[in-house]
Scaffold this motif. Structure first.
Motif, PDB file in Angstrom:
ATOM      1  N   VAL A  52       4.901  -5.434 -12.632  1.00  0.00           N
ATOM      2  CA  VAL A  52       3.979  -5.606 -13.129  1.00  0.00           C
ATOM      3  C   VAL A  52       3.739  -6.074 -12.285  1.00  0.00           C
ATOM      4  O   VAL A  52       3.774  -7.046 -11.519  1.00  0.00           O
ATOM      5  N   ARG A  53       2.114  -5.321 -12.186  1.00  0.00           N
ATOM      6  CA  ARG A  53       1.094  -5.357 -10.946  1.00  0.00           C
ATOM      7  C   ARG A  53      -0.274  -5.943 -11.466  1.00  0.00           C
ATOM      8  O   ARG A  53      -0.220  -4.910 -12.144  1.00  0.00           O
ATOM      9  N   GLN A  54      -0.261  -6.238 -10.690  1.00  0.00           N
ATOM     10  CA  GLN A  54      -2.398  -6.293 -10.625  1.00  0.00           C
ATOM     11  C   GLN A  54      -3.277  -6.224 -10.543  1.00  0.00           C
ATOM     12  O   GLN A  54      -3.466  -6.054  -9.343  1.00  0.00           O
ATOM     13  N   TYR A  55      -4.617  -4.649 -10.987  1.00  0.00           N
ATOM     14  CA  TYR A  55      -5.457  -4.518  -9.677  1.00  0.00           C
ATOM     15  C   TYR A  55      -6.333  -5.041 -10.769  1.00  0.00           C
ATOM     16  O   TYR A  55      -6.986  -4.765 -11.719  1.00  0.00           O
ATOM     17  N   SER A  56      -7.825  -4.871 -10.343  1.00  0.00           N
ATOM     18  CA  SER A  56      -9.081  -5.450 -11.065  1.00  0.00           C
ATOM     19  C   SER A  56      -9.637  -4.308 -11.504  1.00  0.00           C
ATOM     20  O   SER A  56      -9.367  -3.076 -10.686  1.00  0.00           O
ATOM     21  N   LEU A  57     -10.337  -4.987 -12.503  1.00  0.00           N
ATOM     22  CA  LEU A  57     -11.546  -3.627 -13.108  1.00  0.00           C
ATOM     23  C   LEU A  57     -12.307  -3.264 -13.053  1.00  0.00           C
ATOM     24  O   LEU A  57     -13.354  -4.295 -11.955  1.00  0.00           O
ATOM     25  N   CYS A  58     -12.955  -2.368 -11.707  1.00  0.00           N
ATOM     26  CA  CYS A  58     -13.603  -1.932 -10.659  1.00  0.00           C
ATOM     27  C   CYS A  58     -14.670  -0.488 -10.653  1.00  0.00           C
ATOM     28  O   CYS A  58     -15.517  -0.371 -10.730  1.00  0.00           O
ATOM     29  N   GLY A  59     -14.494   0.030 -12.747  1.00  0.00           N
ATOM     30  CA  GLY A  59     -15.628   0.683 -13.453  1.00  0.00           C
ATOM     31  C   GLY A  59     -17.144  -0.121 -14.019  1.00  0.00           C
ATOM     32  O   GLY A  59     -17.664  -0.929 -13.144  1.00  0.00           O
TER      33      GLY A  59
END
Length: 316
Positions: A52-59
Motif C-alpha cells: 500500500v502506497r500513498q500518492y497525491s492527486l495532481c489533476g
C-alpha cells in the motif's frame, strides 16, 4: 485491508512527465463519476503485490471523470515505485482507498508554495485554486535538473513562478523566499526532509505559518512510540481487548486481532492507519496531525501511537 472508502479503479493511461516520473490516469470501471476531492488530497494505492502506497492527486479537482497521480522511481524506495514503473499497468484494475486529505489548502491572504522534486504534485491543484480565487501567491519549485522536474509546463508563467534547477542554478534560498513573503502569507511545502526542516526554521524566524507534507520520517516518532507505560486497547467493532506492554508496539498487538488493517509506512507520516478514537487519551508520535487535531483526540495513527490513559477504545 479494511474496505472503508475502498474502490476499484482502472488504469487508463500512463505517461512520462519527466526523467523517472510517470503519471497514471485512473477511471471508474463503469465510466461513472469519481468521488470529489480538494487540493492536498491523496489516494492509498494497493499495488499488484499487495503493498500500500500513498500518492497525491495532481489533476483537475473539477474533473470527476478521472484521477491523476504521479510516481517517481526511487532506487532507495520500499518497493512501491519500482513495482509501478516495472509492471504493465494499463488496463489493470487496482484497489484504492480515498481520496483522503491531511494537507488541505486553508484560506489565506497570500500563499507561498515551495516544492522539491516530486513534491510538486500536491501543490499543483493548490496553485490552480489560488489562481482561480485571485489570491496572491508565488511558487518556488526546485529540482535536480529541468529534465527531472515534472509538470513544470503546467504552472502559470510569470515572475511569481520560479523554477530552480540545482545543476544550473543551485538550491533555492529558502530563508530569503520566506523573509520576502507578504505579511500574513501561509507557506505550503512538500519535498525532502532536509528542505522542509530548513523551511521550518526560516518560517519560525519571521513568524510565517507553515503547512507541509513529508515524503518520509526521520524515525524519531517510531522510536518514541517503541516504549512507554503499558495500557489496554479495546477494539470496539471486534470486541477484543489487547494488552500493549511497555516495550510493545501497539500496531503489532492490534494486527494480531485485525490482520486486515491497512498500513503502509509504519512510521507515522503516510496516514494510512488513521483510526478513530472512541474513548481514552491517545499519545501521538506521527508527523501528520497538527497540534489542534491532536488536542481533539478524535483520531490517531496507530502505527506510532500509544496511550496516555490506561485504556484506549478504538473504532476497529
Amino acid at each position: 485491508m479494511t474496505t472503508e472508502n475502498a474502490q476499484r479503479l482502472v488504469i487508463r493511461r500512463a505517461s512520462w512527465e519527466a526523467d523517472g516520473v510517470m503519471s497514471l490516469e485512473l477511471v471508474s470501471a463503469d465510466g461513472g463519476d469519481l468521488p470529489g476531492w480538494e487540493p492536498g488530497a491523496h489516494l492509498d494505492i494497493v499495488v499488484p503485490s499487495g503493498l500500500v502506497r500513498q500518492y497525491s492527486l495532481c489533476g483537475d479537482t473539477a474533473d470527476r471523470s478521472r484521477y491523476r497521480i504521479a510516481v517517481l522511481r526511487e532506487p532507495e524506495s520500499r518497493g512501491g515505485s519500482a513495482e509501478i514503473h516495472d509492471t504493465a499497468l494499463i488496463g489493470r484494475t487496482i484497489e484504492v482507498r480515498g481520496p483522503r486529505n491531511h494537507f488541505p489548502l486553508e484560506p489565506a491572504v497570500a500563499y507561498v508554495f515551495v516544492a522539491g522534486g516530486i513534491g510538486i504534485t500536491p501543490l499543483l491543484p493548490m496553485v490552480a485554486a489560488a489562481e482561480r480565487a485571485g489570491v496572491a501567491y508565488q511558487v518556488v519549485y526546485g529540482g535536480r535538473s529541468l529534465a527531472s522536474m515534472a509538470f513544470r509546463d503546467e504552472l502559470p508563467v510569470g515572475a511569481h513562478v520560479r523554477l530552480i534547477a540545482e545543476d544550473t542554478g543551485g538550491r533555492p534560498d529558502l530563508a530569503t523566499v520566506v523573509k520576502e513573503s507578504p505579511e500574513g502569507a501561509v507557506v505550503y511545502a512538500c519535498g525532502p526532509n532536509g528542505m522542509l526542516d530548513a523551511l521550518a526554521e526560516a518560517c519560525e524566524r519571521v513568524g510565517r505559518e507553515l503547512r507541509l507534507e513529508r515524503f518520509g520520517s526521520d524515525g524519531e516518532g517510531a522510536a518514541e512510540a517503541a516504549t512507554g507505560a503499558s495500557f489496554e486497547v479495546e477494539l470496539r467493532r471486534t470486541g477484543a481487548v489487547v494488552r500493549v506492554g511497555e516495550s510493545d508496539r501497539m500496531l503489532d498487538r492490534i494486527l494480531e486481532t485485525c490482520p486486515d488493517l491497512m498500513t503502509s509506512c509504519e512510521e507515522g507520516f503516510c496516514g494510512t492507519c488513521e483510526t478513530t478514537v472512541l474513548e481514552g487519551i491517545p499519545e501521538h508520535h506521527d508527523t501528520i496531525l497538527n497540534e489542534k487535531e491532536r488536542a481533539t483526540g478524535k483520531t490517531m495513527m496507530v502505527c506510532v501511537g500509544r496511550s496516555k490513559s490506561s485504556r484506549l477504545v478504538l473504532d476497529l
